[in-house]
Design an enzyme around this catalytic site. Structure first.
Site, PDB file in Angstrom:
ATOM      1  N   GLU A  73       3.373  -8.558   8.311  1.00 57.39           N
ATOM      2  CA  GLU A  73       3.480  -6.798   9.017  1.00 57.39           C
ATOM      3  C   GLU A  73       4.418  -6.732   6.972  1.00 57.39           C
ATOM      4  O   GLU A  73       4.485  -5.115   6.789  1.00 57.39           O
ATOM      5  CB  GLU A  73       4.220  -6.908   9.960  1.00 57.39           C
ATOM      6  CG  GLU A  73       2.938  -6.209  11.303  1.00 57.39           C
ATOM      7  CD  GLU A  73       1.733  -5.677  10.387  1.00 57.39           C
ATOM      8  OE1 GLU A  73       2.126  -4.420  10.595  1.00 57.39           O
ATOM      9  OE2 GLU A  73       0.832  -6.759  11.098  1.00 57.39           O
ATOM     10  N   PRO A 123       1.057  -1.549   0.116  1.00 53.54           N
ATOM     11  CA  PRO A 123       0.489   0.096  -0.067  1.00 53.54           C
ATOM     12  C   PRO A 123       0.462   1.685   0.224  1.00 53.54           C
ATOM     13  O   PRO A 123       0.243   2.430  -0.016  1.00 53.54           O
ATOM     14  CB  PRO A 123      -0.639  -0.215   1.303  1.00 53.54           C
ATOM     15  CG  PRO A 123      -0.370  -1.169   1.877  1.00 53.54           C
ATOM     16  CD  PRO A 123       0.592  -1.924   1.121  1.00 53.54           C
ATOM     17  N   ARG A 133      -4.036  -8.491 -20.940  1.00 53.97           N
ATOM     18  CA  ARG A 133      -5.002  -8.178 -21.182  1.00 53.97           C
ATOM     19  C   ARG A 133      -4.359  -7.196 -22.227  1.00 53.97           C
ATOM     20  O   ARG A 133      -5.479  -6.318 -23.640  1.00 53.97           O
ATOM     21  CB  ARG A 133      -6.574  -8.127 -20.577  1.00 53.97           C
ATOM     22  CG  ARG A 133      -6.335  -6.441 -20.015  1.00 53.97           C
ATOM     23  CD  ARG A 133      -7.731  -6.271 -19.378  1.00 53.97           C
ATOM     24  NE  ARG A 133      -8.780  -6.549 -20.323  1.00 53.97           N
ATOM     25  CZ  ARG A 133      -9.404  -5.177 -20.985  1.00 53.97           C
ATOM     26  NH1 ARG A 133      -8.223  -4.210 -20.670  1.00 53.97           N
ATOM     27  NH2 ARG A 133     -10.469  -5.358 -21.636  1.00 53.97           N
ATOM     28  N   ASP A 189     -10.973   1.783 -23.633  1.00 56.17           N
ATOM     29  CA  ASP A 189     -11.736   2.031 -22.700  1.00 56.17           C
ATOM     30  C   ASP A 189     -11.336   3.096 -21.951  1.00 56.17           C
ATOM     31  O   ASP A 189     -10.200   2.936 -22.153  1.00 56.17           O
ATOM     32  CB  ASP A 189     -10.573   0.423 -22.200  1.00 56.17           C
ATOM     33  CG  ASP A 189     -10.924  -1.122 -22.507  1.00 56.17           C
ATOM     34  OD1 ASP A 189     -12.075  -0.909 -22.919  1.00 56.17           O
ATOM     35  OD2 ASP A 189     -10.132  -1.640 -22.370  1.00 56.17           O
TER      36      ASP A 189
HETATM   37  N1  ADE Z   1      -0.935  -5.329  -0.040  1.00 54.35           N
HETATM   38  C1  ADE Z   1      -1.555  -4.760   0.597  1.00 54.35           C
HETATM   39  N2  ADE Z   1      -2.598  -3.771   0.716  1.00 54.35           N
HETATM   40  C2  ADE Z   1      -2.211  -3.259  -0.742  1.00 54.35           C
HETATM   41  C3  ADE Z   1      -2.132  -2.510  -1.803  1.00 54.35           C
HETATM   42  N3  ADE Z   1      -3.011  -1.630  -1.388  1.00 54.35           N
HETATM   43  N4  ADE Z   1      -1.729  -2.527  -2.123  1.00 54.35           N
HETATM   44  C4  ADE Z   1      -1.110  -3.452  -3.008  1.00 54.35           C
HETATM   45  N5  ADE Z   1      -0.802  -3.912  -2.420  1.00 54.35           N
HETATM   46  C5  ADE Z   1      -0.776  -4.508  -0.638  1.00 54.35           C
END
Ligand code: ADE
Length: 243
Positions: free
Chosen positions: A117, A90, A155, A170
């Site tokens: 984690e 994230p 794709r 698209d």
């Molecule tokens: N691992 C956990 N959350 C994630 C996300 N939002 N994007 C990519 N990998 C992740």
């Protein structure tokens, strides 16, 4: 194109890779997808553990550097094609269509899926992967994010979609960075909702003009940040018209 996916849960990908477009692309050898179980590189012969508690304390477990680094090095040695290393997290750069298009030009992509984690920082320091996020939310691990990357990229590979141009219009794509126009098929009328007359008349110039206008209108209502020359304000997030 070749993908190598490093994961603690290779079976998560089973259903996804054996269905529909992905399955066909693999069968037609347009893409190779290799999954690697990180536990196979564990330094713990008895329990195949690959995680440990963080130094300094704190909740949860971290994936250790030695098995991860050695796993990636071994996988990369298995083919002479250099891999673009990507860690799903994230904290990474947000995946979007231009990034998917860019990845689709790489002959080989290695995807590292985190769990718990995350990874010991030395995994990042030593392997220096690109970090990619699929959005501002936290998943239980990188596997679903990896599937999304694979899906968005495959794709785009030549020959994967039936009609070579069918990804061009698209939403967000090369032919159209705005949202796609509405589409209709038979019947011409359903529960009082009629297909716009212009689409039934066969005048390709008028149809193209109608579609361009509909695309612009929809983008203005829902995602004005995508309009050319607009600051990326993400106004759509509060737009009542989005849906
Ligand atoms: N691992 C956990 N959350 C994630 C996300 N939002 N994007 C990519 N990998 C992740």
């Amino acid at each position: 194109m070749r993908f190598d996916i490093v994961t603690l849960f290779p079976a998560i990908f089973d259903g996804y890779l054996t269905q529909s477009l992905l399955h066909k692309a693999i069968q037609r050898q347009l893409v190779e997808i290799h999954r690697h179980d990180l536990r196979d590189w564990s330094h713990d012969p008895k329990h195949h553990k690959i995680d440990d508690r963080p130094f300094g304390g704190g909740p949860g477990m971290l994936i250790q550097a030695p098995p991860t680094v050695e796993c990636v090095e071994d996988i990369e040695r298995a083919s002479p094609v250099p891999a673009r290393r990507i860690l799903l997290t994230p904290q990474g750069r947000r995946l979007d269509q231009p990034l998917a298009e860019d990845l689709a030009t790489s002959p080989r992509v290695l995807l590292l899926c985190g769990r718990y984690e995350g990874f010991d920082q030395r995994v990042l320091d030593i392997l220096q992967p690109e970090e990619i996020s699929i959005g501002d939310f936290v998943l239980n691990g990188g596997e679903v994010a990896a599937m999304i990357v694979v899906d968005a990229v495959v794709r785009l590979l030549p020959g994967v979609l039936g009609d070579e141009l069918s990804n061009f219009d698209d939403s967000f794509s090369r032919g159209n960075r705005m949202l796609e126009f509405p589409q209709y098929t038979r019947p011409r009328e359903y529960r009082g909702h009629r297909v716009p007359e212009v689409l039934l008349e066969g005048d390709h110039g008028r149809i193209a003009a109608w579609r361009a206008e509909a695309s612009l209108q929809r983008t203005t209502q829902r995602r004005s940040d995508l309009l050319p020359d607009q600051a990326n304000t993400n106004k759509h997030e509060n737009s009542p018209d989005f849906g």
